[in-house]
Scaffold this motif. Structure first.
Motif, PDB file in Angstrom:
ATOM      1  N   ASN A   1       3.053 -14.217  -3.489  1.00 17.51           N
ATOM      2  CA  ASN A   1       4.239 -13.623  -4.021  1.00 17.51           C
ATOM      3  C   ASN A   1       4.037 -13.035  -5.466  1.00 17.51           C
ATOM      4  N   LYS A   2       3.346 -13.719  -6.268  1.00 16.24           N
ATOM      5  CA  LYS A   2       3.100 -12.910  -7.580  1.00 16.24           C
ATOM      6  C   LYS A   2       2.244 -11.686  -7.500  1.00 16.24           C
ATOM      7  N   LEU A   3       1.327 -11.913  -6.204  1.00 20.00           N
ATOM      8  CA  LEU A   3       0.543 -10.589  -6.267  1.00 20.00           C
ATOM      9  C   LEU A   3       1.124  -9.604  -5.854  1.00 20.00           C
ATOM     10  N   ILE A   4       1.956  -9.896  -4.602  1.00 14.53           N
ATOM     11  CA  ILE A   4       2.915  -8.845  -4.164  1.00 14.53           C
ATOM     12  C   ILE A   4       3.802  -8.136  -5.013  1.00 14.53           C
ATOM     13  N   ALA A   5       4.460  -8.846  -5.836  1.00 12.48           N
ATOM     14  CA  ALA A   5       5.599  -8.109  -6.936  1.00 12.48           C
ATOM     15  C   ALA A   5       4.690  -7.478  -7.918  1.00 12.48           C
ATOM     16  N   ALA A   6       3.535  -7.868  -8.509  1.00  9.30           N
ATOM     17  CA  ALA A   6       2.736  -7.151  -9.238  1.00  9.30           C
ATOM     18  C   ALA A   6       2.519  -5.683  -8.655  1.00  9.30           C
ATOM     19  N   ALA A   7       1.647  -5.921  -7.557  1.00  6.20           N
ATOM     20  CA  ALA A   7       1.230  -4.558  -6.664  1.00  6.20           C
ATOM     21  C   ALA A   7       2.329  -3.715  -6.712  1.00  6.20           C
ATOM     22  N   ASP A   8       3.609  -4.178  -6.004  1.00  5.01           N
ATOM     23  CA  ASP A   8       4.622  -3.612  -5.789  1.00  5.01           C
ATOM     24  C   ASP A   8       5.317  -2.411  -6.979  1.00  5.01           C
TER      25      ASP A   8
ATOM     26  N   ASP B   1     -10.871  -3.365  -5.884  1.00  8.01           N
ATOM     27  CA  ASP B   1     -10.564  -4.659  -6.431  1.00  8.01           C
ATOM     28  C   ASP B   1      -9.148  -5.160  -5.682  1.00  8.01           C
ATOM     29  N   LEU B   2      -8.374  -4.455  -6.086  1.00  9.14           N
ATOM     30  CA  LEU B   2      -7.038  -4.701  -5.623  1.00  9.14           C
ATOM     31  C   LEU B   2      -6.923  -4.657  -4.028  1.00  9.14           C
ATOM     32  N   ALA B   3      -7.382  -3.787  -3.505  1.00 17.04           N
ATOM     33  CA  ALA B   3      -7.325  -3.678  -1.929  1.00 17.04           C
ATOM     34  C   ALA B   3      -7.960  -4.922  -1.258  1.00 17.04           C
ATOM     35  N   VAL B   4      -9.027  -5.476  -2.160  1.00 15.84           N
ATOM     36  CA  VAL B   4      -9.719  -6.770  -1.419  1.00 15.84           C
ATOM     37  C   VAL B   4      -8.834  -7.796  -1.508  1.00 15.84           C
ATOM     38  N   MET B   5      -8.088  -7.897  -2.655  1.00 15.32           N
ATOM     39  CA  MET B   5      -7.098  -9.047  -2.546  1.00 15.32           C
ATOM     40  C   MET B   5      -5.998  -9.080  -1.872  1.00 15.32           C
ATOM     41  N   LEU B   6      -5.571  -7.878  -1.654  1.00 14.01           N
ATOM     42  CA  LEU B   6      -4.490  -7.674  -0.631  1.00 14.01           C
ATOM     43  C   LEU B   6      -4.976  -7.917   0.672  1.00 14.01           C
ATOM     44  N   ASN B   7      -6.133  -7.492   1.138  1.00 12.53           N
ATOM     45  CA  ASN B   7      -6.842  -7.677   2.347  1.00 12.53           C
ATOM     46  C   ASN B   7      -7.158  -9.083   2.796  1.00 12.53           C
ATOM     47  N   ARG B   8      -6.999 -10.063   1.696  1.00 14.60           N
ATOM     48  CA  ARG B   8      -7.200 -11.290   2.088  1.00 14.60           C
ATOM     49  C   ARG B   8      -6.001 -11.568   2.805  1.00 14.60           C
ATOM     50  N   LEU B   9      -4.882 -11.211   2.474  1.00 10.52           N
ATOM     51  CA  LEU B   9      -3.657 -11.410   3.436  1.00 10.52           C
ATOM     52  C   LEU B   9      -3.341 -10.523   4.529  1.00 10.52           C
ATOM     53  N   ALA B  10      -3.548  -9.151   4.504  1.00  5.18           N
ATOM     54  CA  ALA B  10      -3.301  -8.432   5.482  1.00  5.18           C
ATOM     55  C   ALA B  10      -3.961  -8.623   6.613  1.00  5.18           C
ATOM     56  N   LEU B  11      -5.304  -8.768   6.514  1.00  2.72           N
ATOM     57  CA  LEU B  11      -6.593  -8.835   7.539  1.00  2.72           C
ATOM     58  C   LEU B  11      -6.317 -10.217   8.127  1.00  2.72           C
ATOM     59  N   HIS B  12      -5.664 -11.257   7.362  1.00  7.30           N
ATOM     60  CA  HIS B  12      -5.287 -12.576   8.078  1.00  7.30           C
ATOM     61  C   HIS B  12      -4.097 -12.417   8.882  1.00  7.30           C
TER      62      HIS B  12
ATOM     63  N   ASP C   1      -1.157 -12.273   7.254  1.00 11.73           N
ATOM     64  CA  ASP C   1       0.056 -13.071   6.264  1.00 11.73           C
ATOM     65  C   ASP C   1       0.980 -11.649   5.984  1.00 11.73           C
ATOM     66  N   ALA C   2       2.197 -12.160   5.846  1.00  8.00           N
ATOM     67  CA  ALA C   2       3.218 -11.248   5.365  1.00  8.00           C
ATOM     68  C   ALA C   2       3.065 -10.272   4.171  1.00  8.00           C
ATOM     69  N   LEU C   3       2.984  -9.173   4.357  1.00 10.01           N
ATOM     70  CA  LEU C   3       2.737  -8.267   3.428  1.00 10.01           C
ATOM     71  C   LEU C   3       3.610  -7.115   3.525  1.00 10.01           C
ATOM     72  N   PRO C   4       4.305  -6.396   2.439  1.00 14.22           N
ATOM     73  CA  PRO C   4       5.084  -5.157   2.693  1.00 14.22           C
ATOM     74  C   PRO C   4       4.002  -4.072   3.097  1.00 14.22           C
ATOM     75  N   ALA C   5       4.727  -3.369   3.972  1.00 15.68           N
ATOM     76  CA  ALA C   5       3.947  -2.136   4.655  1.00 15.68           C
ATOM     77  C   ALA C   5       3.344  -1.322   3.469  1.00 15.68           C
ATOM     78  N   LYS C   6       3.981  -1.007   2.423  1.00 12.15           N
ATOM     79  CA  LYS C   6       3.723  -0.052   1.367  1.00 12.15           C
ATOM     80  C   LYS C   6       2.123  -0.632   0.910  1.00 12.15           C
ATOM     81  N   LEU C   7       1.979  -1.930   0.786  1.00 15.41           N
ATOM     82  CA  LEU C   7       0.622  -2.433   0.288  1.00 15.41           C
ATOM     83  C   LEU C   7      -0.103  -2.551   1.387  1.00 15.41           C
ATOM     84  N   ALA C   8       0.050  -3.280   2.669  1.00 11.55           N
ATOM     85  CA  ALA C   8      -0.737  -3.207   3.583  1.00 11.55           C
ATOM     86  C   ALA C   8      -1.421  -1.704   3.947  1.00 11.55           C
TER      87      ALA C   8
END
Length: 216
Positions: free
Chosen positions: A143-150, A170-181, A183-190
């Motif tokens: 949630n902290k990652l998503i809030a900052a990236a948003d 670097d940000l894409a790698v961290m987001l993809n830890r969730l997206a490629l698994h 896990d819920a991630l806003p479409a904008k960030l995915a």
């Protein structure tokens, strides 16, 4: 440039996000380099000959003649200062405050969000492994990652600062830890993370990783 190509030492499985970052930095700069793999599972990073290159015994390590430098963010900053734009692709924004923000993002991704890195390790990103649902701590970090990236990314933005920087990878790698698994991630960030994954320099690393895993 040095007379001989740079040397870049990376993990033998090609799953270190930090080795990936250094590889992409060199590739984006279009600098010649030789690639050397270090088997971390066999602890070859602790062998005396590697310790001469990297006193911290970590990957990645960049060799520039007799000079050696570890830590991916230090490598990126070194390359960007030694081979600046416009002659070479910039790894950091030209605007001072944006450059500082990019470094802040890199430092934060490396020093915080530990539950994500523990519960969604890079085996999830590169091997497609599935893990248990995020723990309470993991979801809090997500949630902290998503809030900052948003906040950092406007809708449909391809990059953090208008043009590509190493902080985008670097940000894409961290987001993809969730997206490629899954896990819920806003479409904008995915969508942003998926676009970063298609960058040619990133695709070169992914091809090496797939070849190392026997899928190439």
């Amino acid at each position: 440039m040095s007379q001989s190509p740079f040397a870049l030492y990376v993990d033998a499985q090609f799953i270190s996000p930090y080795a990936m970052s250094a590889f992409v930095a060199l590739t984006e700069k279009q600098l010649a380099f030789t690639l050397h793999t270090v088997d971390l599972t066999l602890q070859h990073n602790h062998l005396p000959q590697y310790a001469q290159c990297s006193q911290t015994r970590r990957v990645p390590t960049l060799g520039d003649g007799e000079f050696h430098l570890s830590e991916s963010s230090a490598i990126a900053e070194y390359l960007d200062e030694r081979f600046p734009a416009p002659g070479y692709t910039a790894l950091y924004p030209a605007v001072l405050q944006q450059k500082a923000k990019a470094r802040e993002i890199q430092a934060w991704l490396r020093s915080d969000l530990m539950p994500i890195r523990q519960e969604r390790p890079t085996e999830v990103v590169f091997f497609g492994e599935k893990r248990a649902p995020l723990s309470t701590a993991g979801q809090f970090a997500a949630n902290k990652l998503i809030a900052a990236a948003d906040i950092w990314l406007s809708e449909g933005a391809d990059h953090l600062f208008g043009t590509w920087s190493i902080a985008d990878l670097d940000l894409a790698v961290m987001l993809n830890r969730l997206a490629l698994h899954g896990d819920a991630l806003p479409a904008k960030l995915a969508d942003y993370a998926a676009r970063q994954w298609q960058r040619p320099s990133t695709q070169q690393w992914l091809a090496l990783q797939q070849a190392a895993a026997g899928r190439g």
